[in-house]
Design an enzyme around this catalytic site. Structure first.
Site: not given
Ligand SMILES: *Cc1c(COP(=O)(O)O)cnc(C)c1O
Length: 383
Positions: A46, A171, A196
């Site tokens: 962890r 983000d 992604k």
């Molecule tokens: C998918 C996504 C998230 C969340 O991520 P997860 O891996 O699904 O928890 C946050 N921000 C953006 C822009 C995303 O496309």
């Protein structure tokens, strides 16, 4: 070294024990100690794991960061970042934020006494200072935004946030570090859903935070082990493997998206195309300045909600699914799928919006598939 070289080699020296060229999946929870407290830097998985360490070093480097901290999902990274602030603190967030982040902020943290203001990308670009005060501890940005592909001037927004001493999180999931590096534009923390583009094959869920601020980094490493929202070694390995081809994949995503956006813009069944690569997009100039290219995400407005919902179920190559950033092309209806959690908000996704994640298949096949679906959609609509 250049981006492409670091993506393949950074943090990934051949295994000293065996010479394995690829970083092994260290599928272990614990590590033997020579004497009490005497170990090789690893005591419990962890806290640290060698496969995770390789990922953290490699991806931090791609974001131009000193420090990288990996998580079990993008949402786990978001939760952990939210532990940098306290109930009563003010958080200013772009309003077309990822739906799951909006749900967390509005339904988990807001009831605990965290104060949120959701501000449009337009307002951030023109009038941001008026939404910031000394109580604002965190500014949460996405660019391009999801699902409307608005572009935020990260450098200007970060400068305004820093005037009141707020920490700026960007983000960077939609752009990936190949197209945009928010830390170089003034952000304090960059966040990824590695689910992604970074992993790129729709086969793993993961998250990441990177920073150059040593105080923030120390706190995030502490929170990573203390809150425990960590990724397993195999998931880290999958993300590491995906990252090796990030640059070539992104180039093809961008190339295909450019062609698909131009096709959609010329089609009668499409009311409006939202893609920062189109000169008609209001964020085009800004995106040209702060991004290397315009990415693989396109949204467009059909003539009605009904048409949008029918269209997304009618394509063959484009799969109807949530998520994005994989090699395969996906199509979805944000208002009923990824962004259903914002349905009651004043900034809910338009009901006739369709979102595309343009994959790296043959772009001619992708366009032909869309054309068939759109023509039938037009034929079905009484004029
Ligand atoms: C998918 C996504 C998230 C969340 O991520 P997860 O891996 O699904 O928890 C946050 N921000 C953006 C822009 C995303 O496309």
């Amino acid at each position: 070294m250049d981006f492409e070289t670091r993506a393949i080699h950074e943090g990934q020296e051949p295994d000293p024990a065996t010479g394995a060229v690829t970083v092994p999946i260290y599928q272990t929870s614990t590590y033997v100690q020579d004497a009490v407290g005497e170990h090789k830097g690893y005591d419990y998985s962890r806290v640290a794991n060698p496969t995770r360490t390789a990922l953290q070093i490699c991806l931090a480097s791609l974001e131009g960061a000193e420090h990288g901290i990996a998580f079990g999902s993008g949402i786990a990274a978001t939760t952990t970042a939210m532990h940098l602030v306290n109930p009563g603190d003010r958080i200013v967030c772009v309003n077309d934020v990822y739906g799951g982040v909006y749900r967390m902020f509005s339904q988990v943290y807001s009831p605990k006494g965290y104060e949120f203001e959701f501000v449009s990308a337009d307002e951030i670009n023109s009038n941001f200072r008026e939404h910031l005060d000394e109580r604002t501890r965190l500014v949460w940005l996405e660019s391009p935004t999801n699902p409307l592909l608005n572009v935020i001037d990260i450098r200007a927004a970060a400068a305004a946030a820093h005037e009141v001493g707020a920490v700026v999180v960007v983000d960077n999931t939609f752009a990936s570090p190949y197209l945009q590096q928010p830390l170089a534009l003034g952000a304090d923390i960059v966040l990824h859903s590695t689910t992604k583009y970074l992993s790129g094959h729709s086969d793993v869920v993961g998250g990441f935070l990177a920073t150059n601020d040593p105080t923030i980094a120390e706190r995030l490493y502490f929170l990573q082990k203390s809150l425990g929202a960590i990724p397993g070694p195999f998931d880290c390995w999958l993300v590491l493997r995906g990252i090796k081809t990030l640059a070539v994949r992104m180039r093809q995503h961008c190339e295909n998206a450019r062609r698909v956006a131009a096709f959609l813009e010329s089609h009668d069944s499409v009311e409006r195309v939202l893609y920062p690569g189109l000169p008609s997009h209001p964020g085009h100039e800004l995106a040209s300045r702060q991004m290397r290219d315009f990415g693989g995400m396109i949204s467009f407005l059909a003539h009605s909600e009904e048409e949008a919902v029918e269209l997304v179920a009618r394509t063959a190559i484009w799969k109807l699914a949530e998520s994005l950033g994989g090699v395969e092309s996906l199509i979805e209806h944000p208002a009923r799928m990824t962004h259903a959690s914002t349905a009651d908000a004043p900034f809910a996704a338009p009901r006739n919006l369709v979102r595309l994640s343009v994959g790296i298949e043959s772009v001619d096949d992708l366009i032909a598939d869309l054309e068939t679906a759109l023509v039938r959609s037009a034929a079905a609509t009484p004029s």
